[in-house]
Design a protein around this motif. Structure first.
Motif, mmCIF file in Angstrom:
data_model
loop_
_atom_site.group_PDB
_atom_site.id
_atom_site.type_symbol
_atom_site.label_atom_id
_atom_site.label_comp_id
_atom_site.label_asym_id
_atom_site.label_seq_id
_atom_site.Cartn_x
_atom_site.Cartn_y
_atom_site.Cartn_z
ATOM 1 N N ARG A 47 1.011 -1.287 0.040
ATOM 2 C CA ARG A 47 -0.082 0.197 0.049
ATOM 3 C C ARG A 47 0.937 1.408 -0.145
ATOM 4 N N ARG A 48 2.208 1.398 0.577
ATOM 5 C CA ARG A 48 3.087 2.335 0.111
ATOM 6 C C ARG A 48 3.258 2.641 -1.015
ATOM 7 N N ILE A 49 2.923 2.041 -2.015
ATOM 8 C CA ILE A 49 3.208 2.216 -3.745
ATOM 9 C C ILE A 49 1.799 2.544 -4.298
ATOM 10 N N ARG A 50 1.968 3.520 -4.765
ATOM 11 C CA ARG A 50 0.611 4.089 -5.539
ATOM 12 C C ARG A 50 0.608 3.848 -6.909
ATOM 13 N N VAL A 51 -0.484 3.085 -7.386
ATOM 14 C CA VAL A 51 -0.444 2.710 -8.791
ATOM 15 C C VAL A 51 -1.063 3.786 -9.594
ATOM 16 N N ILE A 52 -0.140 4.344 -10.657
ATOM 17 C CA ILE A 52 -0.619 5.308 -11.708
ATOM 18 C C ILE A 52 -0.643 4.854 -13.165
ATOM 19 N N TYR A 53 -1.656 4.330 -13.617
ATOM 20 C CA TYR A 53 -1.577 3.981 -14.974
ATOM 21 C C TYR A 53 -1.189 4.831 -15.963
ATOM 22 N N ASN A 54 -0.488 4.676 -17.174
ATOM 23 C CA ASN A 54 0.061 5.290 -18.116
ATOM 24 C C ASN A 54 -1.039 6.040 -18.557
ATOM 25 N N GLY A 55 -0.983 7.520 -19.092
ATOM 26 C CA GLY A 55 -2.107 7.959 -20.012
ATOM 27 C C GLY A 55 -1.580 7.708 -21.481
ATOM 28 N N VAL A 56 -2.365 7.259 -22.439
ATOM 29 C CA VAL A 56 -1.997 6.745 -23.824
ATOM 30 C C VAL A 56 -3.004 7.503 -24.806
ATOM 31 N N ASP A 57 -2.672 8.441 -25.404
ATOM 32 C CA ASP A 57 -3.463 9.082 -26.459
ATOM 33 C C ASP A 57 -3.504 8.169 -27.690
ATOM 34 N N PRO A 58 -4.903 8.157 -28.161
ATOM 35 C CA PRO A 58 -5.379 7.438 -29.407
ATOM 36 C C PRO A 58 -4.403 7.768 -30.378
ATOM 37 N N LEU A 59 -3.924 6.809 -31.263
ATOM 38 C CA LEU A 59 -2.922 7.081 -32.416
ATOM 39 C C LEU A 59 -3.586 7.600 -33.544
ATOM 40 N N PRO A 60 -3.152 8.438 -34.325
ATOM 41 C CA PRO A 60 -3.978 8.857 -35.475
ATOM 42 C C PRO A 60 -3.803 7.765 -36.524
ATOM 43 N N GLU A 61 -4.826 7.433 -37.414
ATOM 44 C CA GLU A 61 -4.873 6.299 -38.472
ATOM 45 C C GLU A 61 -4.442 6.449 -39.813
ATOM 46 N N ASP A 62 -4.059 7.911 -39.988
ATOM 47 C CA ASP A 62 -3.775 7.935 -41.406
ATOM 48 C C ASP A 62 -2.262 7.427 -41.741
ATOM 49 N N GLY A 63 -2.107 7.188 -42.976
ATOM 50 C CA GLY A 63 -0.648 6.662 -43.226
ATOM 51 C C GLY A 63 -0.114 7.409 -44.319
ATOM 52 N N ALA A 64 1.207 7.543 -44.519
ATOM 53 C CA ALA A 64 1.954 8.181 -45.352
ATOM 54 C C ALA A 64 1.909 7.526 -46.618
ATOM 55 N N PRO A 65 2.086 8.221 -47.957
ATOM 56 C CA PRO A 65 1.883 7.412 -49.266
ATOM 57 C C PRO A 65 2.814 6.184 -49.180
ATOM 58 N N ASP A 66 3.881 6.018 -48.507
ATOM 59 C CA ASP A 66 4.875 4.942 -48.623
ATOM 60 C C ASP A 66 4.090 3.732 -47.885
ATOM 61 N N ASP A 67 3.483 4.138 -46.934
ATOM 62 C CA ASP A 67 2.591 3.101 -45.850
ATOM 63 C C ASP A 67 1.669 2.361 -46.874
ATOM 64 N N GLU A 68 0.801 3.524 -47.632
ATOM 65 C CA GLU A 68 -0.079 3.038 -48.104
ATOM 66 C C GLU A 68 0.171 1.875 -49.310
ATOM 67 N N ALA A 69 1.195 2.383 -50.069
ATOM 68 C CA ALA A 69 1.653 1.513 -51.027
ATOM 69 C C ALA A 69 2.064 0.244 -50.560
ATOM 70 N N LEU A 70 2.768 0.183 -49.515
ATOM 71 C CA LEU A 70 3.269 -0.920 -48.986
ATOM 72 C C LEU A 70 2.223 -1.947 -48.352
ATOM 73 N N ALA A 71 1.065 -1.489 -48.086
ATOM 74 C CA ALA A 71 -0.068 -2.188 -47.390
ATOM 75 C C ALA A 71 -0.894 -2.638 -48.841
ATOM 76 N N ALA A 72 -0.886 -1.996 -49.685
ATOM 77 C CA ALA A 72 -1.743 -2.212 -51.052
ATOM 78 C C ALA A 72 -0.877 -3.261 -51.680
#
Length: 259
Positions: A47-72
């Motif tokens: 109980r001496r050690i307090r737990v603070i979970y990480n704060g994680v922002d949502p990631l943007p879902e857009d891809g660069a042209p190279d990513d789009e091409a590789l996925a395609a």
């Protein structure tokens, strides 16, 4: 500190104990698993050690042209697929990417149209590519390498698998759930605390003796049930937003240092 012997220094124990004896000092950890390890190491009540979970922002879902091409190109090369299993990890011994590929090979026997996306780099990259060739699955595995567009690559997946031996609180599991993915993870450190087992993901046993066939079987069951995957993905997005938001992290921090 003792769980990362390569980073451990003998003066740590003296310094931690001196700090804990000082007025106004709080020791925090980002998971209950880490808090218990600190308590055991220092011989203090958890109980001496307090737990603070990480704060994680949502990631943007857009891809660069190279990513789009590789996925395609990968989609064209692999043809019609009903399931993409992915991961984002450093390719090193702790993350066990070679075991990950063993799981992929066994899953492919059950689901021949499945494909796999691995985002990340590390000292085992060449060994992983060689192992994929040995397993006969190289044409079904995309090694993306390091990427600044992780959110885009998460969007290409139907489920997320991480097989770490040791973890703190892996942000990537939160990010994957924030992207609406069910996650499959080992019970390593705080990894189990990032999910709601059976609701937002599947929890595998921790430790070194993980059976790739059993893991593949669990993933195959999830692949075969799109409705379950969709429900888990919806729950995962909500869970990540409510539990691991920056706002929640700040609120816990304020409570810790004003109590």
């Amino acid at each position: 500190p003792v769980d990362r012997p390569e980073r451990f220094k003998p003066e740590y124990e003296v310094l931690y104990r001196a700090l804990l004896a000082a007025p106004g000092v709080r020791l925090t950890a980002n998971s209950h698993a880490a808090a218990r390890r600190y308590a055991d190491w220092l011989g203090v009540p958890a109980r001496r050690i307090r737990v603070i979970y990480n704060g994680v922002d949502p990631l943007p879902e857009d891809g660069a042209p190279d990513d789009e091409a590789l996925a395609a190109r990968f989609r064209a090369a692999t043809g019609e697929s009903d399931f993409t299993l992915g991961t984002v990890m450093r390719l090193d011994e702790n993350k066990r990417p070679l075991l990950w590929l063993e799981v992929a090979a066994r899953l492919l026997r059950r689901a021949p149209r499945a494909r796999f996306v691995i985002v990340g780099d590390g000292p085992l990259r060449e060994a992983c590519q060689a192992r994929a060739r040995q397993l006969g699955i190289a044409q079904r595995v995309l090694f993306v390498g390091r990427s600044h567009r992780v959110g885009f690559w998460l969007r290409q997946m139907e489920a997320f698998l991480l097989l770490s031996l040791v973890e703190g609180l892996p942000n990537v599991l939160v990010e994957a759930q924030g992207a609406g993915l069910p996650v499959i993870t080992t019970d390593a450190g705080g990894a189990a605390e990032t999910i709601r087992p059976a609701a937002t993901g599947l929890l595998l046993p921790g430790g070194p003796d993980l059976d790739p066939e059993a893991v593949a079987g669990a993933i195959a069951s999830l692949r075969a049930d799109p409705a379950r995957r969709a429900a888990m993905g919806t729950a995962a997005r909500l869970w990540a937003r409510e539990t691991f938001s920056v706002e929640a992290m700040l609120a816990r921090t304020v409570r810790t240092f004003t109590a």
